[in-house]
Design an enzyme around this catalytic site. Sequence first.
Site, short mmCIF file in Angstrom:
data_model
loop_
_atom_site.label_atom_id
_atom_site.label_comp_id
_atom_site.label_asym_id
_atom_site.label_seq_id
_atom_site.Cartn_x
_atom_site.Cartn_y
_atom_site.Cartn_z
N HIS A 37 -4.54 -11.06 -14.09
CA HIS A 37 -5.95 -11.44 -14.28
C HIS A 37 -6.46 -11.05 -15.67
CE1 HIS A 37 -6.87 -7.19 -13.11
NE2 HIS A 37 -7.90 -7.37 -13.91
N ASP A 65 -0.45 -9.80 -8.92
CA ASP A 65 -1.31 -9.68 -10.10
C ASP A 65 -0.58 -9.00 -11.25
OD1 ASP A 65 -3.51 -9.91 -11.71
OD2 ASP A 65 -4.63 -8.27 -10.80
N GLY A 115 -11.87 -2.44 -18.30
CA GLY A 115 -11.09 -2.35 -19.51
C GLY A 115 -9.75 -1.67 -19.30
N ASN A 116 -9.54 -1.05 -18.15
CA ASN A 116 -8.29 -0.35 -17.86
C ASN A 116 -7.23 -1.22 -17.18
OD1 ASN A 116 -10.20 2.46 -17.53
ND2 ASN A 116 -8.26 2.62 -18.60
N SER A 117 -7.57 -2.39 -16.70
CA SER A 117 -6.61 -3.21 -15.97
C SER A 117 -5.36 -3.48 -16.78
CB SER A 117 -7.23 -4.55 -15.56
OG SER A 117 -7.90 -4.45 -14.36
N GLY A 131 10.36 -17.51 7.01
CA GLY A 131 9.84 -18.68 7.72
C GLY A 131 9.24 -18.36 9.07
N VAL A 132 8.52 -17.22 9.16
CA VAL A 132 7.84 -16.87 10.41
C VAL A 132 6.41 -16.48 10.10
CG1 VAL A 132 9.93 -16.06 11.55
CG2 VAL A 132 8.53 -14.44 10.28
N ILE A 153 3.67 -13.77 11.48
CA ILE A 153 3.75 -12.53 12.25
C ILE A 153 2.37 -11.93 12.50
CG2 ILE A 153 6.06 -11.94 11.45
CD1 ILE A 153 4.76 -10.04 9.44
#
Length: 519
Positions: free
Chosen positions: A147, A177, A249-251, A307-308, A310
């Site tokens: 992001h 992310d 600002g830390n992301s 392919g399940v 749950i």
Amino acid sequence: MIMRTSMALTHSHAYRLARVATVAGMAFATVPAFAQATPAPGPVQAVPQAHGTTISLADLAERVMPAVVNIAAVTTSENRGRTLPQLPQLGPDTPFGDLFEEFFNRRGRGGEQGQNQPQQPPQQRRSQSAGSGFVIDASGLVVTNNHVIGDANEITVVFSDGLRLKAEVVGKDTKVDLAVLRVKHDKPLPFVKFGDSDKARIGDPVMAIGNPFGLGGSVSSGIVSARNRDINQGPYDTYIQTDAAINKGNSGGPLFNMAGEVIGINTAILSPTGGSVGIGFAVPSSLATNIVDQLREFGETRRGWLGVRIQNVDDATAEALGLGTARGALIAGIDEKGPAKPAGLEIGDVIVKFDGKDVKDSRELPRIVAATPVGKDVPIQVMRKGKELAKTVKLARLEDGEKVQQASANKPSAEAAKPATAAALGLEFSGQTEELRKRYSIKDGLKGVVITKVDSNSNAADKRILVGELVVEVGQEAVNSPEDVTKRLDALKKEGKKSALLLVSNGQGEVRFVAVTMS
């Protein structure tokens, strides 16, 4: 609020919050951060030094800060201007009508003068976001949050010595992310290495570096407050929680252990104000490293796919299934074109072990499957009707499975002229009729018994069973009539069961298991 911690900047240097999601009435804000870097050899081996009664992190910070970078992402798009509202035609007697007419004519909204106005070319609109990242290879590989860069047209990485390098995107992963960038320089760049977040214990000291509120490379310290946090931000949530100050600002910035290893990527905060209140979240390195390796090698992720569909196993469901204790992941649906079906897995199976790893709950299974190589023959242990079975499945690729369109056409089932009805568990049941299918928008071809009434004081109501849904199975056996339901319930009572496990379907065919207490 759960908030992403990147910053969006305007020319006036004001900040606004991006990508805010609501969790428990609070906002998690992601915080990209700028950090700076100067040449420093890689793997960092700094250890905090004691000065009297105070532990100093100065040596550690000095060693790792050169590899932490600021990231500026610029997005340019066409701004075609605002569309003015349509107003009613103003007559000659309207107060100030002539002024309104002149105003809109000048802007091309009506009249001969406006229609003859030359069309204005679209304007270019620039938006900038600020975030952090860190170099993981001397050749110039940079890790950050997805992001932070978004769909930017131009990305610049800024080091602590002032060096500015243009970056290109190697690969992005929206589910966790993360993004990997590459910069080129004629000299080796300072870098840091990933550590093992699985070894981090609650209470261990950690250090975060980033660019909060555009102040430049800033260091904060704290401890690991919790592990494996699920903040409802994605399918693989297992965040490290820390009280080290993380702000806008830390992301994308690193969370270090005391050996100078990156054990997390700072991503979000829990805050009612938008600022740090001591609850921050970082993607653990145990999850990130495999993704980074895939992005680095292929430019995209290649996750395993079973392919399940749950759901979790609660105590009532565990009792109904004879599991003893609540554990594993209950299969509530199977993809017709996925690898689970040819492997012999069935709806109602509980996966208790996958590739030699115990499955404690349904949250664990997607992460384990995603991290397993595509094409691998994986041993699976399932519980089916009280018995443990061994199966083997060849994993497919999740990204390919997501592109597969599911077949939706089914043949309509035969209908009874006068369907029978029955009542049990605080529910009333009816056989399917054309009138009931239309009333409750039940898809053609769905099997089961229609729920026509729910007692609001019943356990079934507490479990959110709704009128218009279908009971497809009772105690893992198919039911096609109200009589089938009552017979199956009687049999479960004779077996000493305290709960009946129902397979319930909505009108579109989406099913779930519900354990309802039997009186």
